[in-house]
Design an enzyme around this catalytic site. Structure first.
Site, short mmCIF file in Angstrom:
data_model
loop_
_atom_site.label_atom_id
_atom_site.label_comp_id
_atom_site.label_asym_id
_atom_site.label_seq_id
_atom_site.Cartn_x
_atom_site.Cartn_y
_atom_site.Cartn_z
N MET A 55 0.80 -1.22 0.00
CA MET A 55 0.00 0.00 0.00
C MET A 55 0.83 1.27 0.00
SD MET A 55 -3.18 -0.62 -0.36
CE MET A 55 -3.76 1.01 0.08
N GLY A 57 3.44 1.92 -1.50
CA GLY A 57 3.96 2.21 -2.83
C GLY A 57 2.90 2.56 -3.85
N HIS A 58 1.62 2.56 -3.44
CA HIS A 58 0.53 2.86 -4.37
C HIS A 58 0.07 4.29 -4.15
CE1 HIS A 58 -3.69 2.45 -6.02
NE2 HIS A 58 -2.97 1.94 -7.00
N PHE A 59 0.36 5.19 -5.11
CA PHE A 59 0.08 6.62 -4.97
C PHE A 59 0.68 7.15 -3.66
CE2 PHE A 59 -3.05 5.27 -8.03
CZ PHE A 59 -3.18 6.34 -8.89
N LEU A 64 -4.62 5.00 -1.59
CA LEU A 64 -5.77 4.53 -2.35
C LEU A 64 -5.70 3.01 -2.46
CD1 LEU A 64 -5.93 7.01 -5.38
CD2 LEU A 64 -7.42 7.00 -3.37
#
Length: 324
Positions: A55, A57-59, A64
């Site tokens: 998580m 590394g996601h945006f 998100l």
């Protein structure tokens, strides 16, 4: 009225402790049974948490939940409830629509129906909403036992050749363009690039990835199958790279829908996946992409349509909308 499912062998919520099969995260916090229906009916709950694997590394800076992790939650919950000896896997994503962002702290509730479809397959439909009642997802998928997917017809032209064409984005340019970072960055290299038309990318599956790190000791090789949700996410990131080359993607690029995605075969650590993504249509702030994923000369995934949408930051980040 709903009731919490009792703990039982092969049922209930996915157990705590080491994972018994490869998965990017525990995508289910709890499950509640619902009465009625010829198959299984239940509620699935998941709170979006930046501390979950992948998580951060996601945006980065904007937590998100990836659309594909909703599919993973459905897989995990259905596997727990049917008591399958081997984990169920995505066989088809017939349709998936992502209606609103799922941000850090949001509790997502999915109402799910799963009906046996013969041959070790389950037809699953789900509709989800945030805690404020905003609809976030509507999904129809087929889950199957190991080998239930069969094979995929070989697309015309066969597998892509391993050639690197000068002019495509290098690794630093991939980092510049995609709003993801390790370990959520799932594109290693661009091998062929026809801007605005087609891209071929590479994703090497490593045994050191987070989806394998929490697994129990002594599991059979079948449990190391690379999660198909991550394979679809990797294809999606490749599609965004291609879309950005058109100059029409303004704002935050997000997945809006998947249609007619099919999976076959097993991908394990050591595999080198090649995604071939093609733009079929550009329309306003949306892109329509199709393509295939190959492991060597095996076609392991076909994507009928991935629809991306470019949205203003304030439509994706409620904190930014409040500040404005």
């Amino acid at each position: 009225m709903t009731a919490a499912l009792p703990a039982r062998a092969g049922g209930g919520a996915p157990p705590a402790g080491p994972h018994t099969y490869a998965t990017p995260l525990r995508a289910v916090d709890r499950i509640e049974a619902l009465p009625g229906g010829p198959g299984l009916r239940f509620l699935l709950y998941k709170t979006v948490d930046v501390r979950d694997p992948y998580m951060a590394g996601h945006f980065p800076g904007l937590t998100l939940l990836p659309a594909v992790f909703v599919l993973e939650g459905i897989r995990q919950a259905t596997t727990a409830l049917v008591g399958a000896e081997e984990p169920l896997n995505l066989v088809e994503v017939r349709s998936g629509r992502w209606l609103a962002p799922m941000q850090g702290g949001d509790e997502i509730r999915l109402e799910v129906t799963a009906e046996a479809d013969g041959g070790g397959r389950w037809l699953v439909t789900a509709a989800g909403a945030r805690q404020d009642g905003t609809p976030v997802a509507a999904v129809k998928v087929v889950l199957g036992e190991r080998g239930a997917g069969g094979g995929l017809p070989a697309p015309a032209g066969g597998p892509p050749h391993a050639v690197c064409v000068p002019g495509g984005p290098d690794y630093t340019e991939i980092l510049d363009r995609l709003p993801v970072r390790h370990p959520m960055l799932l594109v290693d290299r661009v091998e062929a690039f026809d801007p605005g038309r087609q891209i071929t990318t590479v994703k090497a599956v490593s045994g050191s990835e987070p989806c394998y790190q929490a697994m129990a000791e002594g599991l059979p090789l079948s449990r190391y199958m690379y999660p198909r949700a991550l394979m679809l996410e990797s294809f999606g990131q490749s599609s965004v790279l291609l879309w950005l080359s058109t100059g029409t993607a303004r704002g935050v690029p997000v997945a809006a829908a998947f249609r007619d995605c099919r999976f076959a075969g097993e991908v394990r650590p050591g595999a080198v996946l090649r995604h071939v993504a093609r733009i079929d249509r550009l329309m306003a702030d949306n892109v329509f992409v199709s393509g295939q994923t190959w492991d060597g000369d095996r076609c392991v995934m076909t994507v009928g349509a991935l629809i991306g949408s470019s949205r203003p930051r304030e439509q994706v980040d409620r904190a930014a909308a409040g500040a404005s």
